[in-house]
Design a protein around this motif. Structure first.
Motif, short mmCIF file in Angstrom:
data_model
loop_
_atom_site.label_atom_id
_atom_site.label_comp_id
_atom_site.label_asym_id
_atom_site.label_seq_id
_atom_site.Cartn_x
_atom_site.Cartn_y
_atom_site.Cartn_z
N ARG A 111 43.89 20.72 42.50
CA ARG A 111 45.23 21.00 41.99
C ARG A 111 46.18 19.85 42.35
O ARG A 111 46.89 19.32 41.49
N ALA A 112 46.18 19.45 43.62
CA ALA A 112 47.08 18.39 44.06
C ALA A 112 46.77 17.07 43.34
O ALA A 112 47.67 16.36 42.87
N LEU B 293 47.23 19.51 30.51
CA LEU B 293 45.89 18.98 30.80
C LEU B 293 45.01 20.18 31.11
O LEU B 293 45.38 21.05 31.90
N ASP B 294 43.84 20.23 30.49
CA ASP B 294 42.89 21.33 30.71
C ASP B 294 41.56 20.73 31.16
O ASP B 294 41.05 19.81 30.52
N VAL B 295 41.02 21.23 32.27
CA VAL B 295 39.69 20.81 32.73
C VAL B 295 38.85 22.07 32.94
O VAL B 295 39.28 23.00 33.63
N ASP B 296 37.67 22.09 32.33
CA ASP B 296 36.78 23.24 32.42
C ASP B 296 35.49 22.86 33.15
O ASP B 296 35.02 21.72 33.04
N VAL C 193 44.47 24.27 34.54
CA VAL C 193 45.38 23.79 33.50
C VAL C 193 46.68 23.36 34.18
O VAL C 193 47.28 24.13 34.94
N VAL C 194 47.09 22.12 33.91
CA VAL C 194 48.30 21.55 34.50
C VAL C 194 49.29 21.22 33.38
O VAL C 194 48.97 20.42 32.49
N THR D 154 50.91 25.22 37.10
CA THR D 154 49.47 25.02 37.13
C THR D 154 48.75 26.34 37.32
O THR D 154 49.17 27.16 38.13
N LEU D 155 47.68 26.54 36.56
CA LEU D 155 46.84 27.72 36.75
C LEU D 155 45.44 27.26 37.15
O LEU D 155 44.84 26.43 36.46
#
Ligand code: SME
Length: 165
Positions: free
Chosen positions: A146-147, A131-134, A118-119, A94-95
């Motif tokens: 993150r968790a 998975l990308d969330v912006d 991004v996971v 994850t970033l």
């Protein structure tokens, strides 16, 4: 399809607990990967505040290809190792990027994006996508996000298996 509505303004652990419950209801009895990814992106879009994009990139032919998402149209193909998505995928970790302008090689699909998480999605030990969330603000995502999103992806992963993956 009836899903539990998710109140905004909840403490993040409660919000992500509700999300897990809603996701489980959506996935119940359904194995079609496209349907499950589409509903998962819609669920995140409805539940998360202060975001401008959420969705999936899927590993196809050795690169990431745009999958189901919510938000503005986005870049279709991202090589592994490129941008935030490609880097998270290549590292399988994850970033959380507090300021995308400070991330070397960030790919600006939507100029409004300021921070990102991004996971990677790993199915049976193999990378399936990310998975990308912006978000349109810096520092939008913290350890609770993150968790929560890692748990979300872990629950989703067994239901997004494509033949050949
Ligand atoms: N910003 C991402 C590209 C995907 S879009 O934001 C939807 C990246 O650098 O990988």
């Amino acid at each position: 399809m009836q899903t539990r509505s998710i109140d905004h303004g909840l403490p993040k652990p409660v919000l992500y607990g509700d999300l897990a419950t809603s996701l489980a209801a959506l996935l119940e009895g359904e194995t079609d990967p496209l349907a499950n990814l589409a509903n998962a992106s819609a669920l995140l879009w409805a539940a998360l505040e202060r975001i401008n994009w959420c969705g999936f990139y899927l590993l196809r032919g050795g690169e990431l290809v745009l999958g189901p998402f919510q938000g503005k149209p986005a870049c279709v193909r991202i090589p592994l190792g490129k941008g935030v998505c490609g880097t998270a995928a290549a590292r399988r970790e994850t970033l959380v990027v507090p300021d995308v302008h400070a991330f070397p090689g960030h790919i600006a699909c939507d100029a409004a994006s300021r921070s990102e998480i991004v996971v990677p999605i790993v199915v049976n030990g193999a990378l399936a996508g990310v998975l990308d969330v912006d978000a349109p603000e810096t520092n939008r995502f913290d350890d609770a996000d993150r968790a929560g999103l890692e748990a979300f992806v872990e629950a989703l992963a067994p239901r997004v298996r494509w033949e050949g993956l």
